[in-house]
Design an enzyme around this catalytic site. Structure first.
Site, mmCIF file in Angstrom:
data_model
loop_
_atom_site.group_PDB
_atom_site.id
_atom_site.type_symbol
_atom_site.label_atom_id
_atom_site.label_comp_id
_atom_site.label_asym_id
_atom_site.label_seq_id
_atom_site.Cartn_x
_atom_site.Cartn_y
_atom_site.Cartn_z
ATOM 1 N N GLU A 91 58.396 -106.121 -40.096
ATOM 2 C CA GLU A 91 58.515 -107.343 -40.890
ATOM 3 C C GLU A 91 59.250 -108.412 -40.095
ATOM 4 O OE1 GLU A 91 58.648 -105.566 -45.411
ATOM 5 O OE2 GLU A 91 60.531 -105.702 -44.334
ATOM 6 N N CYS A 104 63.346 -114.882 -38.345
ATOM 7 C CA CYS A 104 64.137 -113.662 -38.182
ATOM 8 C C CYS A 104 63.203 -112.582 -37.625
ATOM 9 C CB CYS A 104 64.714 -113.273 -39.542
ATOM 10 S SG CYS A 104 65.771 -111.839 -39.457
ATOM 11 N N CYS A 111 65.951 -98.098 -37.648
ATOM 12 C CA CYS A 111 67.188 -98.281 -36.880
ATOM 13 C C CYS A 111 67.981 -96.982 -36.931
ATOM 14 C CB CYS A 111 68.009 -99.426 -37.466
ATOM 15 S SG CYS A 111 69.528 -99.742 -36.546
ATOM 16 N N CYS A 115 73.761 -98.113 -40.996
ATOM 17 C CA CYS A 115 74.763 -98.838 -41.794
ATOM 18 C C CYS A 115 74.437 -98.590 -43.272
ATOM 19 C CB CYS A 115 74.730 -100.328 -41.477
ATOM 20 S SG CYS A 115 74.983 -100.663 -39.726
ATOM 21 N N CYS A 118 72.313 -101.068 -45.602
ATOM 22 C CA CYS A 118 71.131 -101.701 -45.018
ATOM 23 C C CYS A 118 69.865 -100.868 -45.241
ATOM 24 C CB CYS A 118 71.376 -101.899 -43.526
ATOM 25 S SG CYS A 118 69.919 -102.412 -42.623
ATOM 26 N N CYS A 334 68.805 -110.694 -45.714
ATOM 27 C CA CYS A 334 69.568 -109.924 -44.749
ATOM 28 C C CYS A 334 69.839 -108.504 -45.262
ATOM 29 C CB CYS A 334 70.879 -110.656 -44.509
ATOM 30 S SG CYS A 334 71.861 -109.895 -43.266
HETATM 31 S S1 SF4 Z 1 72.548 -103.494 -40.325
HETATM 32 FE FE1 SF4 Z 1 70.699 -102.215 -40.471
HETATM 33 S S2 SF4 Z 1 69.370 -102.891 -38.820
HETATM 34 FE FE2 SF4 Z 1 71.433 -103.695 -38.384
HETATM 35 S S3 SF4 Z 1 72.375 -102.119 -37.088
HETATM 36 FE FE3 SF4 Z 1 72.943 -101.585 -39.189
HETATM 37 S S4 SF4 Z 1 71.344 -100.142 -39.868
HETATM 38 FE FE4 SF4 Z 1 70.576 -101.172 -38.032
#
Ligand code: SF4
Length: 344
Positions: A91, A104, A111, A115, A118, A334
């Protein structure tokens, strides 16, 4: 398999020209036609001799990801779903705001950093994007907005940790900055990282002159590690040292992004810790009210609380902004990007 044109830097294209016994200046013509005139096949490049066009058509592909879905919110924010060659999807998000239009861009599928706030982190890591897949996101966005707006900013804040795909990000930036192509200025390109310390040092030696944003989100190690496991490996002190080293190589201010999670990192003590951590660094703090995700235990603070947090910071930190929430209704804000599609 044919090489894909969009993975070639200007220097690589020029070397290829010389290797094929063609004139060096042809690479300027080709970059100009592909990136400025938006040619989608070599046969459109009428300034090239016919035999060169034929030769390129045979040797090099012009393959972009396929745009398979667009979601637009009333505020103009548009989320694009792109299909890649291996049927994975990514995306990117176009965010118009006044005279500015920001794209963006994603750097990975999923990933690895996990986090806890996220959606991309929840997907896990699938793979790095190639240079041409990164360039593809930019060109598709440019095709979409070319008659209405000018793309003013590119931010590597989409899916993934850009510094864990540094080689391809660096190549893509060299391509978009090239004077014969998009000629995008480094001051309009931002790389956002969760804090991969050695890669920040590496980036500082790449001479790209781009802006750096740090996804900070907490000012002490205990809290930061709770929401960003990478902090265990690269704690705040090391991160700030890397940021200071990076700053010596650029004239731009560093941006610290701080996602406000209600009741977790938005009390007065958090603000005081943030002030003492960032005091003395030429920086901007971007407060981001959390964008809810269905499975997350976190919630967004009220706008009053966001403003209160900003007010605690204002007198002590040089620049504090509150990011207007954009694209949240289409899961394009975000921290919300995550693809569930894998096309067979
Ligand atoms: S915020 Fe999401 S995309 Fe960014 S580093 Fe952390 S887990 Fe990865």
């Amino acid at each position: 398999m044919k090489a894909n044109f969009y993975e070639l830097t200007f220097e690589e294209l020029t070397n290829l020209m010389l290797e094929y016994g063609l004139e060096r200046f042809r690479s300027k013509q080709i970059f100009h036609w592909i990136y400025n005139k938006k040619a989608t096949s070599f046969s459109e490049i009428t300034t090239l001799k016919k035999e060169i066009r034929y030769f390129f058509d045979k040797e090099i592909g012009l393959n972009l990801p396929q745009l398979i879905k667009k979601d637009k919110q009333e505020d103009g924010t548009e989320k694009l779903l792109l299909l890649l060659n291996d049927k994975q999807t990514i995306e990117s998000v176009i965010i118009p705001a006044g005279r500015k239009t920001t794209l963006c861009v994603s750097s990975q599928i999923g990933c690895a950093l996990g986090c806890t706030f996220c959606a991309t982190g929840k997907m896990g890591f699938i793979r790095n994007l190639t240079t041409d897949e990164i360039i593809g996101q930019i060109l598709i966005a440019l095709f979409m907005i070319e008659h209405s707006r000018r793309l003013t900013n590119i931010v590597f804040m989409g899916m993934g940790e850009p510094l864990n795909n540094l080689d391809n990000i660096v190549k893509a930036i060299k391509i978009i900055k090239n004077e014969y192509g998009l000629n995008f200025s480094g001051k309009r390109i931002t790389i956002s990282t969760a804090g991969i310390v050695p890669k920040i040092y590496e980036l500082s030696h790449k001479n790209l002159n781009v802006k750096l944003a740090i996804s900070l989100n907490a000012a002490n190690n205990k809290k930061r590690t709770q929401i960003m496991p990478i902090n265990k490996k690269y704690p705040i002190k090391e991160l700030i040292s890397a940021v200071r080293a990076f700053q010596k190589t650029t004239k731009w201010r560093i941006t610290f992004e701080y996602v406000l999670l209600d009741g977790f990192n938005n009390n007065y003590k958090d603000a005081k810790e943030l002030i003492s951590l960032l005091g003395g660094i030429s920086c901007k703090v971007n407060l981001i009210p959390y964008n809810s995700i269905s499975w997350s235990k976190f919630t967004a603070p009220s706008m009053n609380k966001v403003q209160e947090f900003a007010n605690w910071l204002y007198p002590y930190l040089p620049a504090v902004t509150i990011r207007q929430t954009r694209g949240d209704k289409i899961a394009g804000a975000c921290g919300q990007l995550a693809t569930k599609y894998n096309y067979d």
